[in-house]
Design a protein around this motif. Structure first.
Motif, PDB file in Angstrom:
ATOM      1  N   LEU A 173       0.801  -1.229   0.000  1.00 32.80           N
ATOM      2  CA  LEU A 173       0.000   0.000   0.000  1.00 32.80           C
ATOM      3  C   LEU A 173       0.832   1.276   0.000  1.00 32.80           C
ATOM      4  N   GLY A 174       2.128   1.179  -0.317  1.00 28.09           N
ATOM      5  CA  GLY A 174       2.995   2.348  -0.248  1.00 28.09           C
ATOM      6  C   GLY A 174       3.407   2.688   1.167  1.00 28.09           C
ATOM      7  N   LEU A 175       3.028   1.840   2.128  1.00 28.56           N
ATOM      8  CA  LEU A 175       3.261   2.095   3.557  1.00 28.56           C
ATOM      9  C   LEU A 175       4.049   0.972   4.220  1.00 28.56           C
ATOM     10  N   ASP A 176       4.568   0.024   3.410  1.00 24.73           N
ATOM     11  CA  ASP A 176       5.203  -1.185   3.929  1.00 24.73           C
ATOM     12  C   ASP A 176       4.223  -1.983   4.773  1.00 24.73           C
ATOM     13  N   GLY A 177       2.960  -1.940   4.374  1.00 20.25           N
ATOM     14  CA  GLY A 177       1.917  -2.674   5.054  1.00 20.25           C
ATOM     15  C   GLY A 177       1.473  -2.002   6.335  1.00 20.25           C
ATOM     16  N   VAL A 178       0.267  -2.339   6.769  1.00 23.64           N
ATOM     17  CA  VAL A 178      -0.263  -1.871   8.056  1.00 23.64           C
ATOM     18  C   VAL A 178      -0.901  -3.075   8.730  1.00 23.64           C
ATOM     19  N   GLY A 179      -0.398  -3.446   9.915  1.00 22.84           N
ATOM     20  CA  GLY A 179      -0.901  -4.655  10.551  1.00 22.84           C
ATOM     21  C   GLY A 179      -0.709  -5.843   9.619  1.00 22.84           C
ATOM     22  N   ASN A 180      -1.774  -6.590   9.397  1.00 27.82           N
ATOM     23  CA  ASN A 180      -1.698  -7.784   8.551  1.00 27.82           C
ATOM     24  C   ASN A 180      -2.329  -7.545   7.187  1.00 27.82           C
ATOM     25  N   THR A 181      -2.136  -6.356   6.622  1.00 28.79           N
ATOM     26  CA  THR A 181      -2.734  -6.101   5.303  1.00 28.79           C
ATOM     27  C   THR A 181      -2.212  -7.069   4.242  1.00 28.79           C
ATOM     28  N   TRP A 199       0.128  13.016  11.091  1.00 36.30           N
ATOM     29  CA  TRP A 199       0.173  12.106   9.950  1.00 36.30           C
ATOM     30  C   TRP A 199      -0.219  10.675  10.339  1.00 36.30           C
ATOM     31  N   ASN A 200      -1.231  10.544  11.184  1.00 40.57           N
ATOM     32  CA  ASN A 200      -1.807   9.226  11.443  1.00 40.57           C
ATOM     33  C   ASN A 200      -2.681   8.822  10.262  1.00 40.57           C
ATOM     34  N   ALA A 201      -2.917   7.520  10.108  1.00 35.90           N
ATOM     35  CA  ALA A 201      -3.745   7.030   9.005  1.00 35.90           C
ATOM     36  C   ALA A 201      -4.919   6.233   9.539  1.00 35.90           C
ATOM     37  N   VAL A 202      -6.100   6.555   9.033  1.00 29.51           N
ATOM     38  CA  VAL A 202      -7.314   5.774   9.285  1.00 29.51           C
ATOM     39  C   VAL A 202      -7.939   5.507   7.924  1.00 29.51           C
ATOM     40  N   CYS A 203      -8.155   4.262   7.590  1.00 31.28           N
ATOM     41  CA  CYS A 203      -8.635   3.950   6.243  1.00 31.28           C
ATOM     42  C   CYS A 203      -9.682   2.851   6.273  1.00 31.28           C
ATOM     43  N   LEU A 204     -10.748   3.046   5.486  1.00 34.72           N
ATOM     44  CA  LEU A 204     -11.749   2.021   5.225  1.00 34.72           C
ATOM     45  C   LEU A 204     -11.686   1.677   3.740  1.00 34.72           C
ATOM     46  N   ALA A 205     -11.387   0.427   3.419  1.00 34.23           N
ATOM     47  CA  ALA A 205     -11.349  -0.025   2.027  1.00 34.23           C
ATOM     48  C   ALA A 205     -12.535  -0.935   1.783  1.00 34.23           C
ATOM     49  N   ASP A 206     -13.477  -0.478   0.948  1.00 29.37           N
ATOM     50  CA  ASP A 206     -14.703  -1.223   0.695  1.00 29.37           C
ATOM     51  C   ASP A 206     -14.492  -2.260  -0.397  1.00 29.37           C
ATOM     52  N   PHE A 207     -15.014  -3.478  -0.168  1.00 33.87           N
ATOM     53  CA  PHE A 207     -14.892  -4.550  -1.152  1.00 33.87           C
ATOM     54  C   PHE A 207     -16.235  -4.969  -1.727  1.00 33.87           C
ATOM     55  N   GLY A 208     -17.216  -4.082  -1.677  1.00 31.78           N
ATOM     56  CA  GLY A 208     -18.503  -4.380  -2.290  1.00 31.78           C
ATOM     57  C   GLY A 208     -19.504  -4.968  -1.335  1.00 31.78           C
ATOM     58  N   PRO A 241       8.500   3.543  11.703  1.00 32.51           N
ATOM     59  CA  PRO A 241       7.893   2.660  12.706  1.00 32.51           C
ATOM     60  C   PRO A 241       6.707   3.329  13.392  1.00 32.51           C
ATOM     61  N   ARG A 242       5.795   2.501  13.941  1.00 37.08           N
ATOM     62  CA  ARG A 242       4.523   3.002  14.430  1.00 37.08           C
ATOM     63  C   ARG A 242       4.280   2.633  15.888  1.00 37.08           C
ATOM     64  N   ASN A 243       3.451   3.454  16.508  1.00 35.99           N
ATOM     65  CA  ASN A 243       2.960   3.128  17.845  1.00 35.99           C
ATOM     66  C   ASN A 243       1.729   2.227  17.778  1.00 35.99           C
ATOM     67  N   VAL A 244       0.901   2.426  16.734  1.00 36.27           N
ATOM     68  CA  VAL A 244      -0.263   1.577  16.493  1.00 36.27           C
ATOM     69  C   VAL A 244      -0.182   1.066  15.063  1.00 36.27           C
ATOM     70  N   ASN A 245      -0.357  -0.245  14.884  1.00 29.75           N
ATOM     71  CA  ASN A 245      -0.212  -0.883  13.582  1.00 29.75           C
ATOM     72  C   ASN A 245      -1.293  -1.960  13.490  1.00 29.75           C
ATOM     73  N   TRP A 246      -2.538  -1.546  13.149  1.00 35.21           N
ATOM     74  CA  TRP A 246      -3.709  -2.413  13.294  1.00 35.21           C
ATOM     75  C   TRP A 246      -4.486  -2.513  11.996  1.00 35.21           C
ATOM     76  N   SER A 247      -4.993  -3.702  11.724  1.00 38.66           N
ATOM     77  CA  SER A 247      -5.880  -3.894  10.572  1.00 38.66           C
ATOM     78  C   SER A 247      -6.906  -4.964  10.910  1.00 38.66           C
ATOM     79  N   SER A 248      -8.065  -4.892  10.248  1.00 33.78           N
ATOM     80  CA  SER A 248      -9.132  -5.858  10.470  1.00 33.78           C
ATOM     81  C   SER A 248      -9.998  -5.913   9.219  1.00 33.78           C
ATOM     82  N   SER A 249     -10.862  -6.912   9.137  1.00 37.74           N
ATOM     83  CA  SER A 249     -11.722  -7.058   7.961  1.00 37.74           C
ATOM     84  C   SER A 249     -13.094  -7.543   8.381  1.00 37.74           C
ATOM     85  N   GLY A 250     -14.065  -7.384   7.479  1.00 30.37           N
ATOM     86  CA  GLY A 250     -15.412  -7.863   7.750  1.00 30.37           C
ATOM     87  C   GLY A 250     -16.459  -7.063   7.002  1.00 30.37           C
TER      88      GLY A 250
END
Length: 430
Positions: free
Chosen positions: A197-205, A349-358, A372-381
């Protein structure tokens, strides 16, 4: 009375104008220069591309709302910035002088850097609502006559989320049309791995997005350099770590949507001290240009170096919360300068993102956006899809009403359950 001119009325420029008007009060003048008088909610463009939204649903008439907020709108568009003279020349020959400027132009789309690439040639785009509407026509043709599909982002791209979104949204549209079984799909990306994602990944992206691609029967090619696009195929070089061509691909296509590389717009490109070689605006930690201290910049037009060396050039995205952070810091610093004080606000420069998959999606939070980050989190659903719809409605309501309330901060706190996501750091007065 100070005159602050904002150039660009996209996500960053519009909320910057609102926040400036709120912060500076009526004794100072706020103007916006933009090509046209319409705001488009760019994150909805992937939906436009498959017909789930139309132009009217994601468009706002800025003339009415700006007039209500006493913000002057110059819809002629910018021809050339003359920062040494504190003047911007418009396309109709008029010039506007300023005390402070906020450049929020977004990018120019560099389709011309690859032969056969772009909406005027053999590929589609969702970077602009006009392109998304063209993509919708191409999707209709694809459904009527199914064939191979290629989705992704080319070398030098700095925005990857919409490519993943469109791949899965198109997959859903094709399933709904009962033709997905006749449409082989390939994701072609300059990223070194899926979910970078141009960010070296975030969490388990990486794991989440690889899993989604597999589940949706979408193959992928990473470290991809698109050399040429023809009417029925893409010529792609897969690049090895040492920069050599590891493998050459001829990827068949009946429909292709790939995000382009960005560069600065012509009105600012090549101004010594203002931009880097690609035309992006150079800024210090306060979003202020070092050579022209009256000029600030926010959003996609800001020069940010990549997070690390990759076989194929990969840029850094400027996500919504990051842009909002830039806006708030910039407005605070301009207010300080007008009051004769020293700028003291630094965006987080924190990032919050919602990626919609339909019908589902992936969300991630990165504090800060660049590791490096203090918070490095990802989830799906499925909740991400619903949250994205709700956020679109909330954001457009705020733009139409002219409110300066922080959009992504509210998203983080409500949709993602985050108690506090700091937008700016305020340095103590010297």
């Amino acid at each position: 009375m100070a005159h602050v001119v904002v150039v660009g009325a996209g996500l960053g420029g519009t909320i910057a104008a609102y926040e400036l008007r709120e912060k500076l009060g009526s004794e100072h003048k706020v103007s916006v220069v933009n090509k046209g008088s319409r705001f488009h909610f760019v994150p909805s463009n992937p939906w436009v591309g498959v017909g789930w939204r139309d132009r009217a649903a994601i468009e706002v008439d800025l003339e009415k709302v700006f007039a209500k907020r006493k913000i002057a709108l110059h819809a002629q568009g910018a021809k050339r910035l003359h920062p040494a003279e504190r003047r911007i020349e418009l396309l109709d020959g008029e010039s506007i002088s300023y005390d402070y400027m906020v450049i929020a132009t977004g990018p120019e789309l560099a389709f011309d850097e690859i032969e056969g690439f772009g909406p005027e040639a053999h590929t589609q785009s969702v970077c602009h609502v006009d392109h998304a509407l063209m993509a919708k026509q191409a999707v209709d043709k694809l459904i009527a006559s199914p064939g191979p599909v290629v989705i992704g982002a080319v070398q030098g791209a700095s925005c990857y989320g919409p490519a993943y979104e469109f791949a899965f949204i198109l997959d859903k549209a094709l399933r709904d049309a009962k033709v997905r079984d006749r449409v082989p799909m390939t994701f072609v990306t300059s990223e070194p791995y899926v979910g970078h994602l141009g960010l070296d990944g975030v969490g388990n992206t990486k794991g989440l997005l690889e899993g989604e691609l597999r589940e949706h029967h979408i193959k992928w090619i990473c470290n991809a350099r698109v050399d040429k696009v023809e009417a029925d195929k893409l010529l792609v070089s897969e690049i090895a770590e040492d920069g050599s061509v590891f493998k050459s691909h001829e990827v068949p296509q009946a429909f292709t949507m790939m995000l382009p590389a960005f560069r600065g717009i012509e009105a600012v490109r090549g101004i010594e001290g203002l931009t880097n070689p690609r035309g992006f605006i150079l800024v210090d930690p306060y979003q202020r240009n070092p050579s022209f201290p009256e000029v600030f910049a926010i959003g996609v037009c800001v020069a940010i170096p990549p997070v690390g060396k990759t076989p194929v050039p990969v840029g850094v995205p400027k996500t919504g919360f990051m842009i909002e952070s830039m806006v708030t810091a910039t407005v605070h610093n301009i207010d300080q300068l007008i009051k004769g004080k020293t700028p003291s606000a630094i965006p987080t420069w924190n990032a919050v993102c919602l990626a919609d998959f339909g019908d589902s999606g992936i969300a991630f939070v990165a504090q800060p956006q660049i590791p490096p980050r203090n918070v490095n989190w990802s989830s799906s659903g499925k909740w991400v899809h619903l949250a994205k719809i709700g956020f679109e409605k909330y954001f457009l309501h705020k733009i139409r009403s002219g409110e300066s309330e922080p959009f992504y901060e509210r998203l983080a706190m409500q949709a993602l359950g985050i108690d506090k996501l700091k937008k700016v750091k305020i340095e103590p007065e010297a």
